[in-house]
Design a protein around this motif. Structure first.
Motif, PDB file in Angstrom:
ATOM      1  N   UNK A  26       0.834  -1.197   0.000  1.00 21.43           N
ATOM      2  CA  UNK A  26       0.000   0.000   0.000  1.00 21.43           C
ATOM      3  C   UNK A  26       0.869   1.246   0.000  1.00 21.43           C
ATOM      4  N   UNK A  27       0.748   2.030  -1.069  1.00 19.34           N
ATOM      5  CA  UNK A  27       1.482   3.284  -1.203  1.00 19.34           C
ATOM      6  C   UNK A  27       0.602   4.452  -0.803  1.00 19.34           C
ATOM      7  N   UNK A  28       1.032   5.654  -1.144  1.00 17.45           N
ATOM      8  CA  UNK A  28       0.269   6.860  -0.823  1.00 17.45           C
ATOM      9  C   UNK A  28      -1.072   6.877  -1.552  1.00 17.45           C
ATOM     10  N   UNK A  29      -1.091   6.341  -2.778  1.00 18.38           N
ATOM     11  CA  UNK A  29      -2.304   6.405  -3.598  1.00 18.38           C
ATOM     12  C   UNK A  29      -3.075   5.109  -3.645  1.00 18.38           C
ATOM     13  N   UNK A  30      -2.785   4.185  -2.737  1.00 16.10           N
ATOM     14  CA  UNK A  30      -3.502   2.918  -2.731  1.00 16.10           C
ATOM     15  C   UNK A  30      -2.574   1.752  -3.019  1.00 16.10           C
ATOM     16  N   UNK A  31      -3.173   0.631  -3.409  1.00 15.30           N
ATOM     17  CA  UNK A  31      -2.412  -0.601  -3.645  1.00 15.30           C
ATOM     18  C   UNK A  31      -1.522  -0.470  -4.880  1.00 15.30           C
ATOM     19  N   UNK A  32      -0.318  -1.012  -4.759  1.00 16.49           N
ATOM     20  CA  UNK A  32       0.627  -1.092  -5.874  1.00 16.49           C
ATOM     21  C   UNK A  32       0.969  -2.567  -6.021  1.00 16.49           C
ATOM     22  N   UNK A  33       0.781  -3.106  -7.221  1.00 17.33           N
ATOM     23  CA  UNK A  33       1.098  -4.499  -7.473  1.00 17.33           C
ATOM     24  C   UNK A  33       2.401  -4.590  -8.253  1.00 17.33           C
ATOM     25  N   UNK A  59       8.318   8.886  -5.646  1.00 15.75           N
ATOM     26  CA  UNK A  59       7.774   7.554  -5.864  1.00 15.75           C
ATOM     27  C   UNK A  59       7.109   7.401  -7.219  1.00 15.75           C
ATOM     28  N   UNK A  60       6.344   8.399  -7.617  1.00 12.17           N
ATOM     29  CA  UNK A  60       5.665   8.342  -8.913  1.00 12.17           C
ATOM     30  C   UNK A  60       6.695   8.242 -10.036  1.00 12.17           C
ATOM     31  N   UNK A  61       7.675   9.137  -9.987  1.00  7.47           N
ATOM     32  CA  UNK A  61       8.703   9.151 -11.033  1.00  7.47           C
ATOM     33  C   UNK A  61       9.542   7.881 -11.031  1.00  7.47           C
ATOM     34  N   UNK A  62       9.830   7.336  -9.839  1.00  2.00           N
ATOM     35  CA  UNK A  62      10.654   6.128  -9.747  1.00  2.00           C
ATOM     36  C   UNK A  62       9.950   4.914 -10.345  1.00  2.00           C
ATOM     37  N   UNK A  63       8.626   4.906 -10.296  1.00  4.49           N
ATOM     38  CA  UNK A  63       7.875   3.836 -10.965  1.00  4.49           C
ATOM     39  C   UNK A  63       7.900   4.092 -12.470  1.00  4.49           C
ATOM     40  N   UNK A  84      14.674   8.655  -2.261  1.00  2.75           N
ATOM     41  CA  UNK A  84      14.563   9.723  -1.272  1.00  2.75           C
ATOM     42  C   UNK A  84      13.249  10.473  -1.471  1.00  2.75           C
ATOM     43  N   UNK A  85      12.573  10.765  -0.373  1.00  3.22           N
ATOM     44  CA  UNK A  85      11.318  11.499  -0.434  1.00  3.22           C
ATOM     45  C   UNK A  85      10.130  10.621  -0.791  1.00  3.22           C
ATOM     46  N   UNK A  86      10.358   9.319  -0.900  1.00  6.62           N
ATOM     47  CA  UNK A  86       9.272   8.400  -1.278  1.00  6.62           C
ATOM     48  C   UNK A  86       9.280   7.175  -0.365  1.00  6.62           C
ATOM     49  N   UNK A  87       9.365   7.419   0.921  1.00  9.73           N
ATOM     50  CA  UNK A  87       9.481   6.324   1.876  1.00  9.73           C
ATOM     51  C   UNK A  87       8.279   5.394   1.837  1.00  9.73           C
ATOM     52  N   UNK A  88       7.080   5.929   1.785  1.00 12.12           N
ATOM     53  CA  UNK A  88       5.879   5.091   1.796  1.00 12.12           C
ATOM     54  C   UNK A  88       5.785   4.273   0.514  1.00 12.12           C
ATOM     55  N   UNK A  89       6.088   4.886  -0.622  1.00  5.97           N
ATOM     56  CA  UNK A  89       6.070   4.156  -1.890  1.00  5.97           C
ATOM     57  C   UNK A  89       7.141   3.078  -1.887  1.00  5.97           C
ATOM     58  N   UNK A  90       8.334   3.407  -1.419  1.00 11.50           N
ATOM     59  CA  UNK A  90       9.425   2.434  -1.362  1.00 11.50           C
ATOM     60  C   UNK A  90       9.037   1.249  -0.485  1.00 11.50           C
ATOM     61  N   UNK A  91       8.446   1.510   0.672  1.00  8.75           N
ATOM     62  CA  UNK A  91       8.015   0.440   1.564  1.00  8.75           C
ATOM     63  C   UNK A  91       6.960  -0.426   0.889  1.00  8.75           C
ATOM     64  N   UNK A  92       6.044   0.190   0.169  1.00 13.58           N
ATOM     65  CA  UNK A  92       5.005  -0.566  -0.542  1.00 13.58           C
ATOM     66  C   UNK A  92       5.623  -1.479  -1.596  1.00 13.58           C
ATOM     67  N   UNK A  93       6.601  -0.966  -2.328  1.00 11.11           N
ATOM     68  CA  UNK A  93       7.266  -1.764  -3.368  1.00 11.11           C
ATOM     69  C   UNK A  93       8.008  -2.932  -2.715  1.00 11.11           C
ATOM     70  N   UNK A  94       8.726  -2.662  -1.626  1.00 10.88           N
ATOM     71  CA  UNK A  94       9.461  -3.728  -0.922  1.00 10.88           C
ATOM     72  C   UNK A  94       8.511  -4.823  -0.456  1.00 10.88           C
ATOM     73  N   UNK A  95       7.380  -4.427   0.142  1.00 11.96           N
ATOM     74  CA  UNK A  95       6.410  -5.407   0.634  1.00 11.96           C
ATOM     75  C   UNK A  95       5.831  -6.225  -0.525  1.00 11.96           C
TER      76      UNK A  95
END
Length: 106
Positions: A26-33, A59-63, A84-95
């Motif tokens: 789960x990222x800032x904008x919802x589920x990321x698969x 996070x958006x740009x890194x995807x 950097x600056x995308x901790x929640x997105x990074x955590x979602x991707x790791x999970x």
């Protein structure tokens, strides 16, 4: 908290069955698969999405630019540096990667 920490750890590289696997975080904008293909023990990222993260934030740009894809493929695991600056997105991707790799564990 210990169970959550365990969920992010994946088996050692090379310990995976060939196939296609997916996991979600789960990222800032919802589920990321994240969809991975494993062939001969090598992890390739097929897709990361949907990208509902905040436009203009890391996070958006890194995807979009493939940064996360490149990090996962270089690490051959869920153990990525992230963005950097995308901790929640990074955590979602790791999970998501860890969940996919858990399914692929031999």
């Amino acid at each position: 908290a210990a169970a959550a920490a365990q969920a992010e750890e994946a088996p050692a590289a090379g310990a995976y069955k060939d196939g296609t696997y997916s996991g979600k975080g789960t990222g800032m904008g919802g589920k990321i698969e994240v969809v991975l293909t494993i062939e001969g023990g090598v992890i390739t990222v097929d897709s990361i999405g949907p990208n509902n993260e905040t436009v203009g934030i890391g996070g958006y740009e890194a995807i979009e630019d493939g940064t996360f894809k490149a990090q996962i493929e270089a690490a051959q695991s869920a153990d990525i540096d992230g963005v950097a600056g995308a901790t929640i997105t990074t955590t979602a991707i790791k999970k998501a990667v860890a969940a996919a790799l858990e399914q692929a564990a031999a």
